[in-house]
Design an enzyme around this catalytic site. Structure first.
Site, PDB file in Angstrom:
ATOM      1  N   TYR A  64      -7.035   0.032   4.750  1.00  0.00           N
ATOM      2  CA  TYR A  64      -6.798  -1.411   4.631  1.00  0.00           C
ATOM      3  C   TYR A  64      -8.089  -2.168   4.889  1.00  0.00           C
ATOM      4  CZ  TYR A  64      -1.708  -0.769   4.899  1.00  0.00           C
ATOM      5  OH  TYR A  64      -0.416  -0.414   4.654  1.00  0.00           O
ATOM      6  N   TYR A  85      -2.398   7.478   4.506  1.00  0.00           N
ATOM      7  CA  TYR A  85      -3.370   7.322   5.592  1.00  0.00           C
ATOM      8  C   TYR A  85      -2.800   7.863   6.903  1.00  0.00           C
ATOM      9  CZ  TYR A  85      -0.789   2.923   6.531  1.00  0.00           C
ATOM     10  OH  TYR A  85       0.171   1.980   6.780  1.00  0.00           O
ATOM     11  N   ARG A  90       1.099   8.426   6.975  1.00  0.00           N
ATOM     12  CA  ARG A  90       2.063   7.595   6.243  1.00  0.00           C
ATOM     13  C   ARG A  90       2.058   7.984   4.772  1.00  0.00           C
ATOM     14  NH1 ARG A  90       4.163   2.971   6.976  1.00  0.00           N
ATOM     15  NH2 ARG A  90       5.852   4.160   6.075  1.00  0.00           N
ATOM     16  N   HIS A 102       2.469   3.765   0.239  1.00  0.00           N
ATOM     17  CA  HIS A 102       3.476   2.698   0.238  1.00  0.00           C
ATOM     18  C   HIS A 102       2.825   1.352  -0.012  1.00  0.00           C
ATOM     19  CE1 HIS A 102       1.928   2.866   4.365  1.00  0.00           C
ATOM     20  NE2 HIS A 102       2.138   1.571   4.376  1.00  0.00           N
ATOM     21  N   HIS A 143       3.584  -2.694   1.000  1.00  0.00           N
ATOM     22  CA  HIS A 143       4.392  -3.622   1.796  1.00  0.00           C
ATOM     23  C   HIS A 143       4.782  -4.817   0.927  1.00  0.00           C
ATOM     24  CE1 HIS A 143       3.310  -1.820   5.789  1.00  0.00           C
ATOM     25  NE2 HIS A 143       2.244  -1.437   5.109  1.00  0.00           N
TER      26      HIS A 143
HETATM   27 FE   LIG Z   1       1.024   0.250   5.638  1.00  0.00          FE
END
Ligand SMILES: [Fe+2]
Length: 234
Positions: free
Chosen positions: A105, A144, A154, A157, A159
Site C-alpha cells: 500500500y 501481502y 492476506r 483483495h 477494499h
Molecule cells: Fe488490505
C-alpha cells in the site's frame, strides 16, 4: 411526521462478528459489553447523496492517475449494487482502495519489503448508474504478509465502501479473487461463518467484461440492507 421505516438487521452468521480471536486485532476492537439495541431514527435512515459534481470522472480508472502505466495485470472490476429486494442503488458513491501488484500500500504504516509503484496510488471512486451498475479499471493487487500470526498472508483483495441510501445501509467490505489458494487460511475472509455469505465476497471471472488484449474482467455484485417496509409493487 411520517413513520420512519427502519433498515433490516443482518441475518445471523452472514456478517463477521465483532470478536473473532483468530483475527487478532478484533480482540482489542470488539465491544467488551453487550450492545444496546437502538431503533433506527432519521439519522440512520438518511445519508449524504452525491452528484456527478462531487466526482472526479477519472477516479474510476486507477491505471490512469499518473504519467505512465502501473505495473501489474490490468483488470476491470464491475457489478451491480442492489438492496435485498433487487432494487438498484442509484447514483450511490462507491470507493475502492488496494495494494499495488507487489502487495504494498502507498501508506506510511505499510513497511512490507516490496516495491512501491510511482504510477499507482491505489484509490478510486465512482457513482453507480441508474441501474446500480459500477465499473473500475485497476490492476490486480498482490498478496501481502501481515502480523496476525506466524507466516500470515492476506489473499489478494480490494477494499470497497458503498455509501448506499442511508447510514444504516453503508457497507465496507473486501472483494477477493476466485481460486486464491490463501482464502482457506485467511482469518478475515473466514470471519463470516455462513459459507454462502462468505463466498459472495469472491468475485467471478467474467468474459463479458474482459477486453481483448487489454484487461480481464471480474464481476462483483453487492447487496445492501433493505428497509423493513413492504416493497411497493412497481
Ligand atoms: Fe488490505
Amino acid at each position: 411526521m411520517a413513520k420512519i421505516a427502519p433498515y433490516r438487521r443482518p441475518n445471523p452468521d452472514t456478517q463477521p462478528p465483532y470478536l473473532l480471536p483468530a483475527y487478532a486485532s478484533s480482540i482489542k476492537r470488539a465491544p467488551a459489553k453487550s450492545l444496546i439495541y437502538l431503533p433506527h431514527t432519521l439519522s440512520e435512515v438518511t445519508g449524504p447523496s452525491f452528484t456527478e459534481a462531487a466526482i472526479d470522472v477519472k477516479a474510476c480508472d486507477l491505471t490512469r492517475q499518473h504519467s505512465d502505466n502501473p505495473l501489474g495485470e490490468r483488470i476491470i472490476v464491475s457489478g451491480r449494487v442492489t438492496d435485498e429486494e433487487g432494487r438498484p442503488l442509484r447514483h450511490s458513491l462507491i470507493e475502492v482502495w488496494q495494494a499495488n501488484a507487489a502487495g504494498r500500500y502507498l501508506h506510511k504504516r505499510d513497511q512490507h519489503n516490496a516495491p512501491l509503484d510511482p504510477n499507482f496510488t491505489g484509490c478510486g471512486h465512482t457513482l453507480t448508474d441508474a441501474e446500480g451498475r459500477y465499473r473500475f479499471v485497476t490492476i490486480r493487487p498482490g498478496a501481502y504478509p501481515w502480523g496476525n500470526h506466524h507466516n500470515a498472508w492476506r489473499p489478494a483483495h480490494i477494499h470497497l465502501s458503498v455509501f448506499g441510501a442511508a447510514f444504516a445501509s453503508r457497507l465496507v467490505t473486501q472483494m477477493y479473487f476466485p481460486g486464491d489458494p490463501l482464502l482457506p487460511f485467511d482469518p478475515i475472509f473466514n470471519c463470516t461463518a455462513d459459507e454462502n455469505a462468505r463466498n459472495r465476497l469472491i468475485s467471478q471471472f467474467d468474459w463479458d467484461t474482459t477486453i481483448p488484449s487489454q484487461a480481464l474482467g471480474f464481476k462483483f455484485d453487492i447487496v445492501l440492507s433493505g428497509r423493513e417496509a413492504t416493497p411497493m409493487e412497481t
